[in-house]
Design a protein around this motif. Structure first.
Motif, PDB file in Angstrom:
ATOM      1  N   GLY A   2      -8.344   1.947  -5.179  1.00  5.06           N
ATOM      2  CA  GLY A   2      -9.111   3.053  -5.743  1.00  5.06           C
ATOM      3  C   GLY A   2      -8.857   4.304  -4.926  1.00  5.06           C
ATOM      4  N   ASN A   3      -8.668   5.415  -5.602  1.00  8.81           N
ATOM      5  CA  ASN A   3      -8.600   6.711  -4.926  1.00  8.81           C
ATOM      6  C   ASN A   3      -9.852   7.469  -5.347  1.00  8.81           C
ATOM      7  N   TRP A   4     -10.837   7.443  -4.469  1.00  5.34           N
ATOM      8  CA  TRP A   4     -12.129   8.046  -4.832  1.00  5.34           C
ATOM      9  C   TRP A   4     -12.067   9.565  -4.875  1.00  5.34           C
ATOM     10  N   LYS A   5     -11.033  10.146  -4.283  1.00  7.24           N
ATOM     11  CA  LYS A   5     -10.906  11.611  -4.198  1.00  7.24           C
ATOM     12  C   LYS A   5     -12.158  12.202  -3.510  1.00  7.24           C
ATOM     13  N   MET A   6     -12.624  13.387  -3.943  1.00  9.77           N
ATOM     14  CA  MET A   6     -13.785  13.994  -3.260  1.00  9.77           C
ATOM     15  C   MET A   6     -15.056  13.627  -4.022  1.00  9.77           C
ATOM     16  N   GLY A  20       0.616  12.326   0.419  1.00  5.99           N
ATOM     17  CA  GLY A  20       1.385  13.078  -0.582  1.00  5.99           C
ATOM     18  C   GLY A  20       0.862  12.975  -1.993  1.00  5.99           C
ATOM     19  N   HIS A  21      -0.440  12.759  -2.151  1.00  2.00           N
ATOM     20  CA  HIS A  21      -0.987  12.815  -3.517  1.00  2.00           C
ATOM     21  C   HIS A  21      -0.669  14.207  -4.081  1.00  2.00           C
ATOM     22  N   SER A  22      -0.447  14.298  -5.382  1.00  2.00           N
ATOM     23  CA  SER A  22      -0.036  15.597  -5.953  1.00  2.00           C
ATOM     24  C   SER A  22      -1.110  16.666  -5.744  1.00  2.00           C
ATOM     25  N   TYR A  63       3.709   5.820  -8.032  1.00  2.00           N
ATOM     26  CA  TYR A  63       4.273   6.785  -8.971  1.00  2.00           C
ATOM     27  C   TYR A  63       3.131   7.356  -9.814  1.00  2.00           C
ATOM     28  N   GLU A  64       2.913   8.660  -9.656  1.00  2.00           N
ATOM     29  CA  GLU A  64       1.821   9.305 -10.383  1.00  2.00           C
ATOM     30  C   GLU A  64       2.334  10.552 -11.089  1.00  2.00           C
ATOM     31  N   PRO A  65       2.672  10.444 -12.373  1.00  2.00           N
ATOM     32  CA  PRO A  65       3.089  11.653 -13.086  1.00  2.00           C
ATOM     33  C   PRO A  65       1.951  12.670 -13.066  1.00  2.00           C
ATOM     34  N   ALA A  92      -0.415  13.205 -15.907  1.00  2.00           N
ATOM     35  CA  ALA A  92      -1.327  12.113 -16.288  1.00  2.00           C
ATOM     36  C   ALA A  92      -2.511  12.024 -15.338  1.00  2.00           C
ATOM     37  N   ILE A  93      -2.609  12.960 -14.393  1.00  2.00           N
ATOM     38  CA  ILE A  93      -3.692  12.873 -13.399  1.00  2.00           C
ATOM     39  C   ILE A  93      -4.876  13.703 -13.846  1.00  2.00           C
ATOM     40  N   GLY A  94      -5.995  13.017 -14.029  1.00  2.00           N
ATOM     41  CA  GLY A  94      -7.239  13.705 -14.399  1.00  2.00           C
ATOM     42  C   GLY A  94      -7.193  14.308 -15.795  1.00  2.00           C
ATOM     43  N   GLY A 111       0.035   5.214 -10.934  1.00  2.00           N
ATOM     44  CA  GLY A 111      -1.245   5.916 -10.866  1.00  2.00           C
ATOM     45  C   GLY A 111      -1.224   7.044 -11.874  1.00  2.00           C
ATOM     46  N   GLY A 112      -2.369   7.466 -12.311  1.00  2.00           N
ATOM     47  CA  GLY A 112      -2.431   8.530 -13.325  1.00  2.00           C
ATOM     48  C   GLY A 112      -3.171   7.992 -14.529  1.00  2.00           C
ATOM     49  N   SER A 113      -4.518   8.056 -14.424  1.00  2.00           N
ATOM     50  CA  SER A 113      -5.376   7.588 -15.519  1.00  2.00           C
ATOM     51  C   SER A 113      -5.142   6.126 -15.889  1.00  2.00           C
ATOM     52  N   MET A 114      -4.867   5.269 -14.878  1.00  2.00           N
ATOM     53  CA  MET A 114      -4.856   3.836 -15.180  1.00  2.00           C
ATOM     54  C   MET A 114      -6.306   3.409 -15.368  1.00  2.00           C
ATOM     55  N   GLY A 164      -1.846  -0.586  -9.068  1.00  2.00           N
ATOM     56  CA  GLY A 164      -2.298   0.705  -9.566  1.00  2.00           C
ATOM     57  C   GLY A 164      -3.034   1.469  -8.486  1.00  2.00           C
ATOM     58  N   LEU A 165      -2.899   2.796  -8.543  1.00  2.00           N
ATOM     59  CA  LEU A 165      -3.728   3.689  -7.723  1.00  2.00           C
ATOM     60  C   LEU A 165      -4.666   4.340  -8.736  1.00  2.00           C
ATOM     61  N   ILE A 166      -5.937   4.001  -8.619  1.00  2.00           N
ATOM     62  CA  ILE A 166      -6.883   4.277  -9.699  1.00  2.00           C
ATOM     63  C   ILE A 166      -7.775   5.463  -9.335  1.00  2.00           C
ATOM     64  N   GLY A 167      -7.807   6.459 -10.203  1.00  2.00           N
ATOM     65  CA  GLY A 167      -8.657   7.629  -9.969  1.00  2.00           C
ATOM     66  C   GLY A 167     -10.075   7.395 -10.481  1.00  2.00           C
ATOM     67  N   GLY A 168     -10.432   8.073 -11.558  1.00  2.00           N
ATOM     68  CA  GLY A 168     -11.804   8.049 -12.077  1.00  2.00           C
ATOM     69  C   GLY A 168     -12.374   6.648 -12.275  1.00  2.00           C
TER      70      GLY A 168
HETATM   71  C1  3PY Z   1      -5.696   9.492 -11.027  1.00  2.00           C
HETATM   72  O1  3PY Z   1      -5.617   8.447 -11.664  1.00  2.00           O
HETATM   73  O2  3PY Z   1      -6.239  10.510 -11.496  1.00  2.00           O
HETATM   74  C2  3PY Z   1      -5.132   9.592  -9.670  1.00  2.00           C
HETATM   75  O3  3PY Z   1      -4.830  10.670  -9.239  1.00  2.00           O
HETATM   76  C3  3PY Z   1      -5.031   8.375  -8.848  1.00  2.00           C
HETATM   77  O4  3PY Z   1      -4.584   8.671  -7.567  1.00  2.00           O
END
Ligand code: 3PY
Length: 250
Positions: free
Chosen positions: A9-13, A94-96, A166-168, A171-173, A211-214, A231-235
């Motif tokens: 999980g990438n909880w972000k902020m 190196g997250h985008s 790999y996070e296009p 596709a992020i957020g 990663g990217g909205s998985m 997966g690297l999972i955001g939300g």
């Molecule tokens: C997303 O899924 O939004 C991500 O940036 C995961 O790192």
């Protein structure tokens, strides 16, 4: 070669320390029988309480960032030794969002990767293309360049032990997800790049996440692809949906 899947999980902020503890307690029974590696990458202030809360469980804790120096006058930064001492195992590099908002370039990210290894932290190195790059057909060249630049000076053994996500960027957020074929194409190219830099054995060992909205609805198809090892999972990492992704194969 079979690689153990890794769902992080990438909880972000997001999540104050008390919210973090609530989330960890909610997820604890739901992820306890996972047959994948489970990681929560959390904001700096959440690290200590979350490490404490997952003690004795199958969950490892990651940081979302770290600095390249050992210690000193770098107000606001976090040293790798601080993360290690706090019980962190992984660090996202190196997250985008860091590349874009904080202007972190590949030379700087390369230093972070090397520093993480120096301290025994496992990097989750992110790469990905913008929509313009995808539409102009340079995706694979761009990703190869990122990987080659970010891994300068990294040994084959180190590379084999790390994770690439790999996070296009498009596709992020955004709620948009790459199709499983698009994701697989890039993840296969990343593995091929690792084989070119090192050798096939290293390429077979490294784990590559999408990663990217998985989310729960698309993870099965993505994780069925031969070059997608997690997966690297955001939300979706901020709710019980994360457990559905972790248990995607049950
Ligand atoms: C997303 O899924 O939004 C991500 O940036 C995961 O790192």
């Amino acid at each position: 070669m079979s690689r153990r899947k890794i769902i992080a999980g990438n909880w972000k902020m997001n999540q104050t320390p008390s919210q973090a503890l609530e989330l960890v307690e909610t997820l604890k029974p739901l992820v306890a029988d996972a047959d994948v590696d489970v990681v929560y990458c959390v904001p700096a202030v959440d690290i200590v309480p979350v490490v404490e809360a997952v003690k004795g469980t199958n969950v490892k804790v990651g940081a979302e960032n770290m600095y390249i120096e050992e210690k000193g006058a770098y107000t606001g930064e976090i040293a790798p030794a601080m993360l290690v001492d706090a019980g962190v195992s992984y660090v996202i590099i190196g997250h985008s969002e860091r590349r874009d908002y904080f202007k972190e370039d590949d030379a700087f990210l390369n230093k972070k990767v090397l520093k993480a290894f120096e301290h025994g932290l496992t990097p989750i190195l992110c790469c990905g293309e913008s929509l313009e790059q995808r539409e102009s057909g340079v995706t694979l060249d761009w990703i190869r360049l990122q990987i080659k630049s970010d891994l300068q000076g990294v040994s084959a053994d180190q590379a084999a032990s790390m994770v690439i996500a790999y996070e296009p960027i498009w596709a992020i957020g955004t709620g948009r997800t790459a199709t499983s074929d698009q994701a697989e194409e890039v993840c296969a190219a990343i593995r091929q790049t690792i084989a070119e830099i090192y050798d096939q054995d290293t390429a077979d060992k490294i784990r590559i996440q999408y990663g990217g909205s998985m989310k729960a609805a698309n993870c099965k198809e993505l994780l069925a692809k031969p070059n997608i090892d997690g997966g690297l999972i955001g939300g979706a990492s901020l709710t019980e949906e994360f457990a559905s992704i972790v248990n995607y194969n049950k």
